[in-house]
Design an enzyme around this catalytic site. Structure first.
Site, PDB file in Angstrom:
ATOM      1  N   TYR A  63      33.791 -36.975  84.903  1.00  9.64           N
ATOM      2  CA  TYR A  63      34.228 -35.583  85.135  1.00  9.64           C
ATOM      3  C   TYR A  63      34.913 -35.053  83.889  1.00  9.64           C
ATOM      4  CZ  TYR A  63      33.347 -33.310  89.507  1.00  9.64           C
ATOM      5  OH  TYR A  63      32.742 -32.598  90.505  1.00  9.64           O
ATOM      6  N   GLU A 113      35.846 -31.260  83.420  1.00 10.43           N
ATOM      7  CA  GLU A 113      36.001 -29.794  83.497  1.00 10.43           C
ATOM      8  C   GLU A 113      36.785 -29.288  82.291  1.00 10.43           C
ATOM      9  OE1 GLU A 113      37.934 -29.262  87.232  1.00 10.43           O
ATOM     10  OE2 GLU A 113      36.055 -29.231  88.353  1.00 10.43           O
ATOM     11  N   ASP A 119      16.856 -13.702  76.758  1.00  3.60           N
ATOM     12  CA  ASP A 119      16.665 -14.961  77.480  1.00  3.60           C
ATOM     13  C   ASP A 119      15.412 -15.602  76.875  1.00  3.60           C
ATOM     14  OD1 ASP A 119      15.953 -16.999  79.140  1.00  3.60           O
ATOM     15  OD2 ASP A 119      16.097 -15.840  81.001  1.00  3.60           O
ATOM     16  N   THR A 128      16.873 -21.966  78.663  1.00  7.18           N
ATOM     17  CA  THR A 128      16.779 -23.270  79.315  1.00  7.18           C
ATOM     18  C   THR A 128      16.523 -24.269  78.201  1.00  7.18           C
ATOM     19  OG1 THR A 128      14.418 -22.954  79.643  1.00  7.18           O
ATOM     20  CG2 THR A 128      15.833 -22.439  81.510  1.00  7.18           C
ATOM     21  N   LYS A 142      11.886 -26.388  78.506  1.00  4.70           N
ATOM     22  CA  LYS A 142      10.533 -25.830  78.398  1.00  4.70           C
ATOM     23  C   LYS A 142       9.999 -26.179  77.009  1.00  4.70           C
ATOM     24  CE  LYS A 142      11.559 -21.891  81.516  1.00  4.70           C
ATOM     25  NZ  LYS A 142      12.290 -22.388  82.547  1.00  4.70           N
ATOM     26  N   ARG A 164      16.510 -30.983  81.665  1.00  5.85           N
ATOM     27  CA  ARG A 164      16.706 -29.715  82.384  1.00  5.85           C
ATOM     28  C   ARG A 164      18.141 -29.257  82.169  1.00  5.85           C
ATOM     29  NH1 ARG A 164      12.292 -29.480  85.241  1.00  5.85           N
ATOM     30  NH2 ARG A 164      12.682 -27.334  85.780  1.00  5.85           N
TER      31      ARG A 164
HETATM   32  N1  PLP Z   1      14.697 -17.484  82.270  1.00  4.96           N
HETATM   33  C1  PLP Z   1      13.368 -17.515  82.082  1.00  4.96           C
HETATM   34  C2  PLP Z   1      12.746 -16.554  81.120  1.00  4.96           C
HETATM   35  C3  PLP Z   1      12.590 -18.426  82.787  1.00  4.96           C
HETATM   36  O1  PLP Z   1      11.271 -18.436  82.635  1.00  4.96           O
HETATM   37  C4  PLP Z   1      13.236 -19.314  83.689  1.00  4.96           C
HETATM   38  C5  PLP Z   1      12.512 -20.326  84.467  1.00  4.96           C
HETATM   39  O2  PLP Z   1      11.435 -20.595  84.473  1.00  4.96           O
HETATM   40  C6  PLP Z   1      14.604 -19.233  83.843  1.00  4.96           C
HETATM   41  C7  PLP Z   1      15.311 -18.300  83.118  1.00  4.96           C
HETATM   42  C8  PLP Z   1      15.329 -20.045  84.869  1.00  4.96           C
HETATM   43  O3  PLP Z   1      15.488 -21.322  84.558  1.00  4.96           O
HETATM   44  P1  PLP Z   1      15.863 -22.396  85.666  1.00  4.96           P
HETATM   45  O4  PLP Z   1      14.626 -22.574  86.472  1.00  4.96           O
HETATM   46  O5  PLP Z   1      16.242 -23.545  84.845  1.00  4.96           O
HETATM   47  O6  PLP Z   1      16.992 -21.823  86.466  1.00  4.96           O
END
Ligand code: PLP
Length: 433
Positions: free
Chosen positions: A51, A53, A206, A232, A235, A241
């Site tokens: 842990y 935090e 994002d 993320t 990918k 993950r």
């Molecule tokens: N943002 C984008 C552009 C995504 O394609 C995804 C998931 O595929 C996410 C966020 C969310 O990620 P997670 O599934 O890890 O929550």
């Protein structure tokens, strides 16, 4: 202290079956990849027991000497992997995944019911960018904030920046979100920056899908124009993950992003960080700075181009007419079939991809296309030649789907197909990830 095989043969056997499935199939889901053994070793390590935090040096638990070392190393590697200046940018590596990372940003910089604009999900955006239907606020983002998605120009398949600008001037969003789950082109960050500045909005990217491509500089650099960049890590980046949030260190629109974002992650929305994930991420980010990683990302893009060209040769219509990144979006509607059925038939042949809505679909509920990504099979060593063969296999699967449709038309099975096509089926099954 038993091994998994001894302690739980049932789970062992499920993992073995999944491993076999992963290795036997053509893995073409654009958001998936095969992470390395080194990353998996870190993820499966004793780091999961701890842990911690808080942030390095400021923890709410004792015994964090090595965890502090690990998280600091991970942060440094994250900044280095994306070639951002640590004096200007900071990063939080604790988000549990992409959707939590995004919600943490919203929590940091918005008040409930503030206005946001992200790419509409049926046009390639992600649920967490504010998806809602006329009947339902589907995502938490659209429940807690007022969302007015922007869309593509359906004639070109490219983001309609003119319309985004016009709508933003009327809607006055506090946040504009770039980034997508199913968009085969780069975003025009400089244009979006101008729009955000004109209305006094934050600009966030994002980059979940393309973060590996960004790290290897094979696509445009969102850090040049955005205030915040989320991602993320599992990918195209090919890590465990997880999620990360990069933020500008200087205040933006009067907000100290560093403390607002760090506080939104913890204690705002999360408790203890997943240290095993942070360990795996640190390993991934070391690799992301290597020449092999750059070569891999170049291969991802050129494989995707080879796939796109072959599909076009075979007569398919691609959204936006091609791809600049790791995915193509095939519009199957001209053939009279939808993505769901093609996905199912291809699955039977161990070709794993996903149905996806395409611009112009009457609703997000009946997706007219399929999304095909190159990152995972590029990791498995596929080059352009193999991706041309992949296009041919997909073509065969689509032909079989068409034959199946002919056989079913007019038969008793047709009623069943209608049941399968009921809107809720698609909604439950989500449109893309
Ligand atoms: N943002 C984008 C552009 C995504 O394609 C995804 C998931 O595929 C996410 C966020 C969310 O990620 P997670 O599934 O890890 O929550």
């Amino acid at each position: 202290d038993y091994s998994l095989t001894e302690a739980d043969p049932e789970v062992r056997s499920i993992i073995d079956k999944e491993k076999e499935r992963q290795f036997k199939s053509l893995e073409l889901i654009a958001s998936e990849n095969f992470t390395s053994r080194a990353v998996m070793e870190a993820v499966g390590s004793c780091l999961t027991n701890k842990y911690s935090e808080g942030l390095p040096g400021k923890r709410y638990y004792g015994g964090n000497e090595y965890i502090d070392e690990l998280e600091t190393l991970c942060q440094q590697r994250a900044l280095a992997a994306f070639q951002v200046d640590g004096k200007k940018w900071g990063v939080n590596v604790q988000p549990l995944s992409g959707s939590p990372a995004n919600f943490e940003v919203y929590t940091a910089i918005l008040k409930p019911h503030d206005r946001i604009m992200g790419l509409d999900l049926p046009h390639g955006g992600h649920l967490s960018h504010g998806f809602m239907t006329p009947k339902r606020r589907v995502s938490g983002t659209s429940i807690y904030f007022e969302s007015m998605p922007y869309r593509l120009d359906e004639s070109t398949g490219i983001v309609d920046y003119n319309m985004l600008e016009k709508t933003a001037i009327l809607f006055r969003p506090k946040l504009i979100i770039a980034g997508a789950s199913a968009y085969p082109r780069d975003f025009d960050y400089s244009r979006m920056r101008k729009i955000a500045d004109a209305v006094g909005a934050f600009l966030m990217m994002d980059m979940a899908h393309i973060s590996g491509l960004v790290a290897a500089s094979v696509v445009a650099d969102p850090f040049e124009y955005c205030d915040i960049v989320t991602t993320t890590t599992h990918k195209s980046l090919r890590g465990p993950r997880g999620g990360m949030i990069f933020f500008k260190k200087d205040p933006v629109l009067g907000v100290d992003l560093e403390s607002a974002i760090n506080n939104a992650v913890f204690p705002g929305l999360q408790g203890g960080p997943h240290n095993h994930t942070i360990g795996g991420l640190a390993v991934c980010l070391k690799h992301a700075q290597s020449p092999e990683f750059k070569a891999y990302q170049n291969q991802v893009v050129s494989n995707c181009r080879a796939l796109a060209s072959r599909l076009i040769e075979l007569g398919y219509k691609l959204v936006s007419g091609g791809s600049d990144n790791h995915l193509v979006l095939v519009d199957l509607r001209p053939l009279g079939i939808d993505g769901a059925r093609a996905e199912k038939i291809l699955d039977l042949a161990s070709i794993t991809l996903n149905k996806n809505s395409v611009p112009g679909d009457k609703s997000a509920l009946v997706p007219g296309g399929i999304r095909i990504g190159s990152p995972a099979m590029s990791t498995r060593g596929f080059t352009e030649k193999e991706f041309v063969a992949v296009a041919d296999f997909i073509h065969e699967g689509v032909q079989i789907t068409l034959e199946a449709k002919k056989l079913v038309t007019g038969s008793k099975l047709q009623d069943f197909m209608k049941f399968v096509a009921a809107p809720d089926f698609y909604l439950m099954d989500k449109v893309s990830d």
